[in-house]
Write a protein that holds these residues in place. Structure first.
Motif, PDB file in Angstrom:
ATOM      1  N   ASP A   1      -6.034  12.245  10.535  1.00 21.38           N
ATOM      2  CA  ASP A   1      -4.606  11.994  10.715  1.00 21.38           C
ATOM      3  C   ASP A   1      -4.316  11.147  11.945  1.00 21.38           C
ATOM      4  O   ASP A   1      -3.246  10.562  12.067  1.00 21.38           O
ATOM      5  N   GLU A   2      -5.267  11.123  12.888  1.00 15.96           N
ATOM      6  CA  GLU A   2      -5.048  10.361  14.113  1.00 15.96           C
ATOM      7  C   GLU A   2      -5.472   8.907  13.970  1.00 15.96           C
ATOM      8  O   GLU A   2      -5.265   8.115  14.883  1.00 15.96           O
ATOM      9  N   LEU A   3      -6.088   8.546  12.846  1.00 15.10           N
ATOM     10  CA  LEU A   3      -6.557   7.179  12.664  1.00 15.10           C
ATOM     11  C   LEU A   3      -5.369   6.254  12.436  1.00 15.10           C
ATOM     12  O   LEU A   3      -4.623   6.426  11.464  1.00 15.10           O
TER      13      LEU A   3
ATOM     14  N   ILE B   1       0.848  -1.193   0.000  1.00 14.10           N
ATOM     15  CA  ILE B   1       0.000   0.000   0.000  1.00 14.10           C
ATOM     16  C   ILE B   1       0.883   1.241   0.000  1.00 14.10           C
ATOM     17  O   ILE B   1       1.726   1.420   0.886  1.00 14.10           O
ATOM     18  N   ILE B   2       0.693   2.109  -0.971  1.00 16.70           N
ATOM     19  CA  ILE B   2       1.494   3.321  -1.057  1.00 16.70           C
ATOM     20  C   ILE B   2       0.666   4.581  -0.854  1.00 16.70           C
ATOM     21  O   ILE B   2       1.212   5.676  -0.776  1.00 16.70           O
ATOM     22  N   GLY B   3      -0.650   4.469  -0.777  1.00 19.87           N
ATOM     23  CA  GLY B   3      -1.461   5.658  -0.573  1.00 19.87           C
ATOM     24  C   GLY B   3      -2.938   5.348  -0.637  1.00 19.87           C
ATOM     25  O   GLY B   3      -3.342   4.195  -0.818  1.00 19.87           O
ATOM     26  N   ALA B   4      -3.749   6.403  -0.484  1.00 20.65           N
ATOM     27  CA  ALA B   4      -5.193   6.231  -0.445  1.00 20.65           C
ATOM     28  C   ALA B   4      -5.889   7.456  -1.005  1.00 20.65           C
ATOM     29  O   ALA B   4      -5.309   8.551  -1.068  1.00 20.65           O
ATOM     30  N   CYS B   5      -7.137   7.263  -1.414  1.00 19.26           N
ATOM     31  CA  CYS B   5      -8.035   8.345  -1.806  1.00 19.26           C
ATOM     32  C   CYS B   5      -9.308   8.187  -0.977  1.00 19.26           C
ATOM     33  O   CYS B   5      -9.897   7.104  -0.947  1.00 19.26           O
TER      34      CYS B   5
ATOM     35  N   LEU C   1      -3.674   4.498   8.765  1.00 19.98           N
ATOM     36  CA  LEU C   1      -4.101   5.176   7.539  1.00 19.98           C
ATOM     37  C   LEU C   1      -2.877   5.580   6.727  1.00 19.98           C
ATOM     38  O   LEU C   1      -2.008   6.310   7.217  1.00 19.98           O
ATOM     39  N   PRO C   2      -2.749   5.111   5.460  1.00 15.73           N
ATOM     40  CA  PRO C   2      -1.591   5.489   4.646  1.00 15.73           C
ATOM     41  C   PRO C   2      -1.699   6.924   4.137  1.00 15.73           C
ATOM     42  O   PRO C   2      -2.673   7.626   4.399  1.00 15.73           O
ATOM     43  N   THR C   3      -0.694   7.365   3.389  1.00 12.56           N
ATOM     44  CA  THR C   3      -0.674   8.711   2.827  1.00 12.56           C
ATOM     45  C   THR C   3      -1.895   8.943   1.950  1.00 12.56           C
ATOM     46  O   THR C   3      -2.208   8.124   1.082  1.00 12.56           O
ATOM     47  N   VAL C   4      -2.592  10.053   2.174  1.00 13.71           N
ATOM     48  CA  VAL C   4      -3.798  10.378   1.402  1.00 13.71           C
ATOM     49  C   VAL C   4      -3.410  11.322   0.271  1.00 13.71           C
ATOM     50  O   VAL C   4      -2.841  12.389   0.500  1.00 13.71           O
TER      51      VAL C   4
END
Length: 501
Positions: free
Chosen positions: A212-214, A200-204, A217-220
């Protein structure tokens, strides 16, 4: 820090210790689609050719001997040279080279076994129809040997790929699309198992939904309207869309059109839990793909085959291990740790909630059960199961037996009696079952096993929820091929001794 094939690096951040992400400074435009899968399949052709040639040559040698001079031997020499090509052809007909059947799961091995049976049936039909007098010894040696060797060779070849995946190489670089909590949950699921090939390298996520506190969670990179841009920026080659109401049929179709230009893989994650692919079938209805889910194979002829396999396998293993059992019995009886019974008997819960007596070599002091209550607060696991890494009740011999799982060998008697299976869920205690919620009782639908997914996936290092999930996965998706794969993985798990205490 690890390196992927295209040169980009993987960093595991301290805040998210199990999450695979790429550093933002090293994102690059979309790279060409990975072609390692094509190379992997092409090498399988070579492996299968060598396996076919070895099996056919061995059959020729064993059937006719090194000094055979029969006039028809030239016919068998020609058959030996043609056999590898026929073997590859049958494998191709059974789709044993398609990427969707490779890399993970037991489907690949099942197709190899079906290929062996299919080629056997084909030779039998042709020899009968054309009155060909094939030496039965040649066929009986060549085909089973080709099948077994090919399953073993493909398994070893896959393990090399899994090692590269575990090292961060040849990973699919994935963008997750969905709600933040669903993405974090998926990231945790993928982090638990390295043999999936997904990094996993990121998310949308939806607009304004970033937390941000979750944890996990990867880079959005953006919202649902910017998926194609996120793929281009990060160099991803795979997009996984999680279930969410914002992405309906038309939106998913438009996303597929955007991704196909760069040949980016699109994966739609189903909300079904622990359902294997061979239980699902997609059937289109008026342009709408309907996912049909078959019921688990809990009864029928396949279960009778499993029962016969268990009894025969347990009997053979008992005969082969009898000298080892006698030596271990002597060590338990006369070794340090106090005198006591060699075999420890404990009541466990079997299929459909029936109680049975489980046999193990004694690994603890005689009064171990009486001392359990004073150690309850030192439990190293969560849930109903009690485990301690340094349990003071374990004898020196018992610690060694547990490390190598040799204390479980007497359970072959339970398998022979029909209380247990060679492969199945972990046999629970009655007090554990008393604390089960309704869905966990599903694991009692089959016999408990001497080994299982819980053992080859980490044993006592697993959380309570994870061990239960693996047991339910086995119950829902059982097949004989899965049993054989678990038995093969058990050997390496015992050698590694991971989670054994």
């Amino acid at each position: 820090m690890q390196t992927i094939d295209d040169g980009s690096t993987i960093e595991i951040t301290p805040e998210k210790p199990q999450l695979t992400t790429l550093r933002a400074a090293e994102f690059r435009p979309s790279a060409p689609r990975m072609d390692w899968r094509g190379r992997y399949a092409r090498r399988l052709y070579l492996i299968d050719y060598v396996v076919g040639l070895v099996a056919a040559s061995s059959a020729l040698f064993l059937r006719f001997g090194p000094d055979a001079a029969q006039p028809f031997l030239l016919d068998y020499l020609l058959l030996t040279l043609l056999f590898p090509l026929a073997w590859i052809a049958v494998l191709a007909i059974n789709r044993a080279y398609e990427s969707r059947h490779l890399f993970v799961g037991t489907d690949e091995y099942a197709r190899v076994v079906r290929s062996g049976l299919g080629l056997t049936a084909t030779l039998a039909i042709f020899s009968f129809a054309l009155d060909l007098r094939l030496a039965r010894g040649y066929v009986i040696i060549a085909l089973p040997m080709a099948t077994l060797l090919d399953v073993g060779a493909r398994y070893l070849y896959r393990q090399l790929l899994h090692r590269r995946w575990a090292a961060g190489e040849r990973l699919h670089k994935v963008i997750l699309v969905g709600h933040a909590r669903a993405i974090a949950d998926m990231a945790r699921r993928l982090a638990r198992e390295s043999h999936h090939g997904l990094g996993i390298i990121g998310a949308c996520v939806p607009p304004g939904a970033v937390d941000d506190e979750l944890p996990g969670l990867p880079t959005v990179f953006g919202d649902f309207d910017n998926v194609a841009g996120a793929v281009s920026l990060s160099g991803a080659d795979t997009v996984v869309v999680l279930s969410c109401p914002e992405i309906d049929g038309p939106a998913l179709r438009r996303l597929a059109w955007q991704l196909e230009r760069d040949e980016i893989d699109l994966i739609v994650a189903s909300t079904l839990v622990d359902v294997a692919g061979d239980r699902t079938t997609i059937r289109p209805v008026d342009g709408l793909p309907m996912l049909h889910v078959e019921h688990p194979r809990l009864k029928g002829s396949s279960r009778l085959i499993k029962a016969a396999f268990d009894r025969v396998g347990a009997f053979v293993l008992l005969l082969l291990s009898m000298p080892v059992l006698l030596v271990l019995a002597a060590l338990v009886a006369f070794g340090p740790g106090g005198r006591g019974p060699v075999i420890f008997r404990q009541e466990r819960v079997g299929k459909d909630g029936r109680l049975f007596v489980l046999y193990k070599f004694r690994t603890m002091v005689v009064n171990a059960e009486a001392r359990l209550q004073e150690l309850r607060n030192l439990n190293d696991t969560d849930g109903e199961l009690f485990k301690m890494r340094n349990d003071p009740r374990i004898t020196p011999v018992g610690r060694w037996l547990r490390r190598l799982s040799l204390d479980e060998l007497p359970q072959l008697l339970n398998v022979l009696k029909g209380d247990m299976s060679l492969v199945g869920p972990r046999p629970p205690l009655a007090r554990e079952v008393a604390g089960y919620p309704a869905d966990m009782r599903r694991r009692l639908a089959v016999k408990p096993g001497l080994t299982g997914l819980w053992q080859v996936s980490g044993r006592s290092d697993l959380s309570w929820d994870e061990s239960i999930r693996l047991d339910l996965t086995y119950v829902e998706n059982w097949s004989l091929a899965m049993d054989l794969a678990i038995l093969a993985r058990t050997v390496s798990a015992v050698v590694r001794s991971s989670g054994a205490y």
